[in-house]
Design an enzyme around this catalytic site. Sequence first.
Site, short mmCIF file in Angstrom:
data_model
loop_
_atom_site.label_atom_id
_atom_site.label_comp_id
_atom_site.label_asym_id
_atom_site.label_seq_id
_atom_site.Cartn_x
_atom_site.Cartn_y
_atom_site.Cartn_z
N HIS A 1 0.83 -1.21 0.00
CA HIS A 1 0.00 0.00 0.00
C HIS A 1 0.87 1.25 0.00
CE1 HIS A 1 0.06 1.45 4.25
NE2 HIS A 1 0.20 0.19 4.60
N GLU B 1 -5.44 1.88 1.77
CA GLU B 1 -5.33 0.73 2.68
C GLU B 1 -5.67 1.13 4.10
OE1 GLU B 1 -3.13 -2.10 5.48
OE2 GLU B 1 -3.03 0.07 5.32
N GLU B 2 -5.20 2.31 4.48
CA GLU B 2 -5.32 2.72 5.89
C GLU B 2 -6.76 3.02 6.29
OE1 GLU B 2 -3.05 2.28 7.94
OE2 GLU B 2 -1.06 2.61 7.05
N ASP C 1 4.21 -4.98 3.53
CA ASP C 1 3.68 -3.86 4.32
C ASP C 1 4.56 -3.70 5.55
OD1 ASP C 1 2.19 -1.96 5.57
OD2 ASP C 1 0.32 -3.11 5.64
N HIS D 1 2.36 4.77 12.79
CA HIS D 1 1.20 5.67 12.61
C HIS D 1 1.39 7.02 13.30
CE1 HIS D 1 -1.92 2.45 11.15
NE2 HIS D 1 -0.85 2.55 10.39
ZN LIG Z 1 0.60 -0.59 6.50
#
Ligand SMILES: [Zn+2]
Length: 517
Positions: free
Chosen positions: A282, A328-329, A358, A457
């Site tokens: 992603h 994706e997130e 990923d 994140h």
């Molecule tokens: Zn990821």
Amino acid sequence: MGLGEQKQGFCVGLVVVVVCFAVFAAFWVPFVRNDDDDDDDNTTYTKPVDTYVSRMSASKVMGHLQDLQNIASDNNDTRAVATSGYKASVDYIVSQLKSGNANCDPKTQSFEIADWQSLETPVFAQVDPAIDFSSDLYMQILTYSGSGDITASLGVLPADNMGCTQGAWSGVDVKNKIALVIRGECDFHEKATAAFGAGALGVLIYNDGTSEERMGPFAGTLGELQPGPVFSLSHSVGNQISNSPNQFLMQADTQTTVSETWNVICEWKDGEEENTIVVGSHLDSVPAGPGINDNGSGSSMNLELAIQLANSPVEVKNRVIFAWWGAEEIGLKGSDYFVQNAKANGDLSDIQLNLNFDMIGSPNARLEIYQGTAVLDPLIKPGCVAIQSIFEQYFDIADIEFTTVDKLNGAKSDYAPFTTNGIPAGGLSTGNADIKDADERTIFGGYANAAYDPCYHMDCDNVDNIDQDAVQANSQAAAYTLGTLASSPQLSSLLNFDSTKRDQIRKDTTKRVFASI
Ligand SMILES: [Zn+2]
């Protein structure tokens, strides 16, 4: 980790293949041969892969990561979906594929995404006598809940009826009422669709109390916008109101904005279409940061895999599609769109496997291979085991420690739309916010009692948030595995498919993975 046992099983499944990989591995010496060596029977097949492996390096991948960092820095420090940083990332991948002479005409695949927000604090209360349950101790609004201001009595399914189909509501008076249904068996989208289909105005899904973690109200996604409010409730509130004849109030004010985003697709011009390998990663970050480990790392490695495949002597017998997924997130939207689109076009049965990358450079890395041996679905398990085994071969040959992780049964990344639609998958990762223990520190180095990626994140997931040794090992392991699979003369034997059975199941399945259970 049962390594010997897995390899034995892999070889037994390969009796029809020219070279059993355990034997093949014994002859394969990494990094020492070059293209000009004389051929012999054992090296004609392995040498091109060897060259491909040797052309992958952390420094090349780091070059792309620095470019993605610069893109983020120029665009408010993020590359998240629906931002200029994401669009610039898409343009970057396309231009690099062209300038690197990848053997494809890079395309963007456009799809729509819905950005959902709850504008007001949602309300859930009993009307008379008044009891307010509008606390996150008792309830939560689910993502993609619709709006509404409803006062109605409850339509309740008995706790042994999971409410997964509209038919489950037959005989229950739920029309123009608020539906109450227990969590479990199917995803929230299916439960909400069934209840709204039966005439409900709003839907309450209460926790099932089957473990300590399943007592309170829960967050989750409905996958797409619902026609009315949908809340989760704690197990105790659900039980408490399930026999209530009273009226209840549900209020929600939500907003959904639809916008366009993109996957980048590079379909190799060589190779049999009916033996397609999809290699995905992603490309979007979270809004909080530049997303360099998550997932600039997988995306940059994937980009270099495509460029170096074009510059290597690997004969691509089985077509490779390199993909950079969008969104994706916010729920695996890009990979889900790709799989559903392939299904609608009748192309899904051409896809034999998915490789997913990923987070492959976590700063406190452990080297993880997706564990095929733990896969529960018997249809895809043999393929997943075979892919795992090829990754393991590389790490064994290169004498690099690794571990295996049980991911493929879940839906944590973009392999899930493939695995849930009958396509085996495998991949590499290096850990997220989970904690490295002392034993792992002994094996992999780094810090014990610290996250594999302490910037997961977060805004500090920048170009300094990368372990280059992990990038080096994973880049070469990925090239070994992709080179082996792409040049395999008998891919379906290698993956141990019963293709007739698989195609039938794929035809029958309409599974989506976009909603939570
Ligand atoms: Zn990821």
